[in-house]
Scaffold this active site. Structure first.
Site, short mmCIF file in Angstrom:
data_model
loop_
_atom_site.label_atom_id
_atom_site.label_comp_id
_atom_site.label_asym_id
_atom_site.label_seq_id
_atom_site.Cartn_x
_atom_site.Cartn_y
_atom_site.Cartn_z
N GLU A 1 39.07 35.87 47.23
CA GLU A 1 40.20 35.65 47.57
C GLU A 1 41.32 36.49 47.85
OE1 GLU A 1 42.50 34.11 43.71
OE2 GLU A 1 44.03 32.80 45.17
N ASP B 1 41.88 37.25 40.57
CA ASP B 1 42.13 37.45 39.98
C ASP B 1 42.23 37.32 38.78
OD1 ASP B 1 43.56 38.89 42.61
OD2 ASP B 1 45.50 38.04 42.37
N ASP C 1 47.83 32.92 36.18
CA ASP C 1 47.67 30.78 35.98
C ASP C 1 47.28 30.14 36.59
OD1 ASP C 1 48.58 31.96 33.05
OD2 ASP C 1 50.89 32.19 33.56
N ASP D 1 44.54 37.61 36.25
CA ASP D 1 45.62 37.43 35.25
C ASP D 1 46.57 36.47 36.01
OD1 ASP D 1 47.02 37.73 32.88
OD2 ASP D 1 48.32 39.21 33.63
#
Ligand code: 28G
Length: 636
Positions: free
Chosen positions: A424, A497, A501, A499
């Site tokens: 990403e 990633d 949400d 970490d």
């Protein structure tokens, strides 16, 4: 061991020895699946007793010492002496193939591997305790070390009750884990309650206290409503029940406005994950009924080709439950999870096609909705086919060049040796490109939006640039055309990633693979990279440690003698090429998680809940419905 055995007890011990030598032959495997199989064996015996009309409740208790207790309120396992001179109950628990019930004209409801149940569980347990209430008394007997040692059957206090309690301790020297999963057991017990209307099933977890109970008066209707979850129905629940010869069939269907199909089938209360004759009969009957109605009512022109199976199953939820007597019960396939009994096909096909024909005539408006959906699905299928053909024709077109320009390929000529990282973001893509091992690692950065495949048809998915690139790059096509033999990589690694949400892209990709390239998940091709959360280093950077969680961080800190500095990574972008290689891509150091589907029903349900906009539940979905198996166990 120089104990004296009479000839019959030697036979008995040999029997259970065989189970301990080759557990896989009896319970499939010795991993968590096999471990749970022990519960199913005993629960099935308890349910059989209730289905025979003795008792209407089953209790399952997960004890805090990792043993499991199962209670029924049936007649109690017989304690009288068997012709060999030992109590019947002892024969049942120590003699192979003398499982729960046999002969006597009783209806054996369990399928597949079942039927050797109690003794197999005993063979694979360090201890089994029985408490039986029968003939006015309590009776107790215990077995140790896989049935090698047996206590005497003891007659205890008086009681007016009847029933059986079995407690077993799975043998940790046989199973790779002895930790029972509450959710897995709940799911299966709830299924049993759905399939056996009236039966009350309770589960209690004493390790981390939880309790649930299930009882359904109209099980099949409640089952399909459960599968429907938050999807929007476009039909009422439709149920059929019929029997022919000795075969009983119960079918429940409901249509919803999604594009997925979900068929769950059972034989004698046991899931047939690979379908079989009952499922193919059902599909044939459904397709026939819909085409007949459509043609007779001019929804399809007389000259038009019939709708295909996939068209009429778009948005379908179905439960098929069939009961077949032992003597004609046949299973196929490696996992014995596919019904082979030929008679089941015609019976199921007739029940559904006649039943639906009648139902359609009675419910015209609803039927028109169902059939228009099927026609739309057909149109989308034809449009997607056209789009695919065009994409293939234009291999050298401008667009194609742009697409493949995104990929940084690997050099190896061997597909299965190659890995592809779906990364990403541009900056992470850049680091990955620099840091990778160019021999076998390819990088595909994802920049644009990935469409939510839960809400799109294949037609739109092919129009989405990111997904079209993935489809082309992986080389195995998509949807019903998917062909694993074309796959260009041995590992497909989603690298996002750690970490945030908003691990949205992860979910979107997993949903896409799940819906349109499911064999990739089933065959273990899909992985998730685990970038570290922390970097701990001395100020001169001479000592560097990485950590993936709080626990690892504490461990890492202990390794430092000098003053250190902790960096918390907020995203992949914060890592340079070397760091990314060292922590996340280097096969000798990285932590990869292999994505597998343990539970299609739950995954289906919750994928839908999630992709239907519920943001906070995404994390839970990853944690609960996709089974994460640590592939490389790299610990700092
Ligand atoms: C709680 C966990 C697991 C069971 C019974 C009840 C009978 C039985 C079981 O009989 C032997 C062979 C055919 C009759 C049957 C009791 C008839 C009369 C039973 C269980 C004897 C097996 N009285 N309950 N087995 N049959 N529950 N629960 O295993 O001729 S196994």
């Amino acid at each position: 061991m120089s104990k004296k055995y009479d000839s019959s007890s030697i036979k008995i011990l040999e029997g259970l020895e065989a189970v301990r030598k080759r557990p896989g032959m009896y319970i499939g495997s010795t991993d968590t699946r096999g471990l749970h199989h022990l519960v199913w064996e005993i629960v099935d015996n308890a349910i059989d007793e209730a289905l025979n009309g003795y008792g209407d409740e089953i209790n399952v208790i997960l004890n805090d010492d990792n043993s499991v207790s199962i209670i029924d309120y049936g007649r109690g396992i017989p304690v009288d002496l068997h012709e060999s001179g030992i109590p019947a109950v002892q024969v049942i628990f120590t003699k192979l193939h003398a499982g729960g019930k046999f002969g006597g004209g009783e209806y054996k409801t369990s399928g597949g591997l079942h039927g050797v149940g109690s003794s197999v569980v005993n063979a694979l347990s360090t201890r089994v305790d029985l408490e039986i209430a029968r003939d006015g008394f309590m009776w107790e007997q215990s077995f140790y070390d896989g049935g090698l040692h047996v206590s005497k059957l003891v007659k205890g206090k008086k009681t007016k009750k009847t029933g059986t309690k079995v407690t077993f301790f799975p043998d940790a020297s046989i199973f790779s884990t002895t930790n029972y999963n509450y959710k897995t057991i709940v799911k299966r017990l709830q299924e049993s309650a759905f399939l056996n209307s009236g039966l009350k099933v309770t589960i209690e977890d004493k390790r981390d206290y939880k309790y649930e109970e299930f009882q359904y008066e109209d099980g099949i209707v409640e089952f399909i409503n459960h599968l429907l979850g938050s999807k929007k129905a476009i039909s009422k629940p439709i149920v059929f029940k019929n029997s022919s010869k000795d075969i009983e069939v119960e079918i429940g269907i409901i249509y919803n406005d999604s594009y997925n199909e979900e068929i769950v089938s059972f034989v004698n209360n046991v899931r047939t994950l690979d379908g079989g004759t009952h499922e193919s009969g059902f599909k044939a009957g459904l397709t026939r009924a819909i085409n007949d109605y459509a043609k007779n009512n001019n929804l399809l022109k007389a000259k038009e080709r019939n709708l295909e199976g996939g068209d009429v199953r778009e948005g379908l939820i179905a439960v098929i439950s069939i009961k077949i007597p032992e003597d004609i019960l046949q299973f196929e396939g490696q996992t014995k999870s596919k019904l082979g009994t030929p008679e089941a096909r015609a019976i199921t096909e007739n029940i559904i096609s006649q039943g639906l024909g009648f139902h359609f005539d009675q419910n015209k408006n609803e039927t028109i909705k169902i059939i228009s959906k099927a026609i739309k699905s057909r149109d989308a299928r034809l449009a997607a086919k056209k789009a695919r053909l065009e994409a293939r024709k234009g291999k050298n077109s401008k667009k194609e060049v742009i697409l493949s320009g995104k990929l940084t390929p690997a050099q190896s000529k061997i597909a299965l040796e190659r890995e592809i990282f779906l990364v990403e973001g541009d900056s992470a893509g850049g680091s990955a490109k620099q840091g990778r091992n160019r021999k076998f690692q390819a990088i595909l950065p994802l920049r644009g939006k990935v469409v939510n495949t839960e809400k799109a048809r294949l037609e739109d998915i092919l129009k989405n640039e990111e997904l079209a690139t993935i489809i082309n790059t992986l080389g195995a096509s998509v949807g019903t055309d998917f062909d694993l033999s074309g796959i260009q990589y041995g590992k497909i690694i989603i690298m996002t990633d750690a970490d945030t949400d908003e691990a949205h892209i992860q979910i979107l990709l997993l949903t896409f693979f799940y819906r349109y390239m499911r064999p990739l998940i089933e065959n273990g091709y899909i992985y998730m990279a685990q970038p570290p959360l922390y970097k701990v280093s001395t100020f001169d950077n001479k000592q560097v440690e990485y950590a993936w969680d709080e626990n690892g961080l504490n461990k890492a800190l202990k390794k430092f003698k000098k003053k250190y500095y902790i960096q918390r990574y907020k995203g992949l972008g914060e890592m340079d090429a070397t760091q990314l290689w060292e922590t996340t891509m280097d096969p000798t150091k990285r932590v990869l998680i292999r994505v597998t589907i343990d539970d299609i029903i739950n995954a289906e349900k919750e994928v839908n809940i999630l992709m239907g906009d519920d943001v906070p539940k995404r994390r839970e979905w990853i944690e609960n419905n996709i089974d994460f198996n640590q592939e490389d166990n790299f610990q700092i």
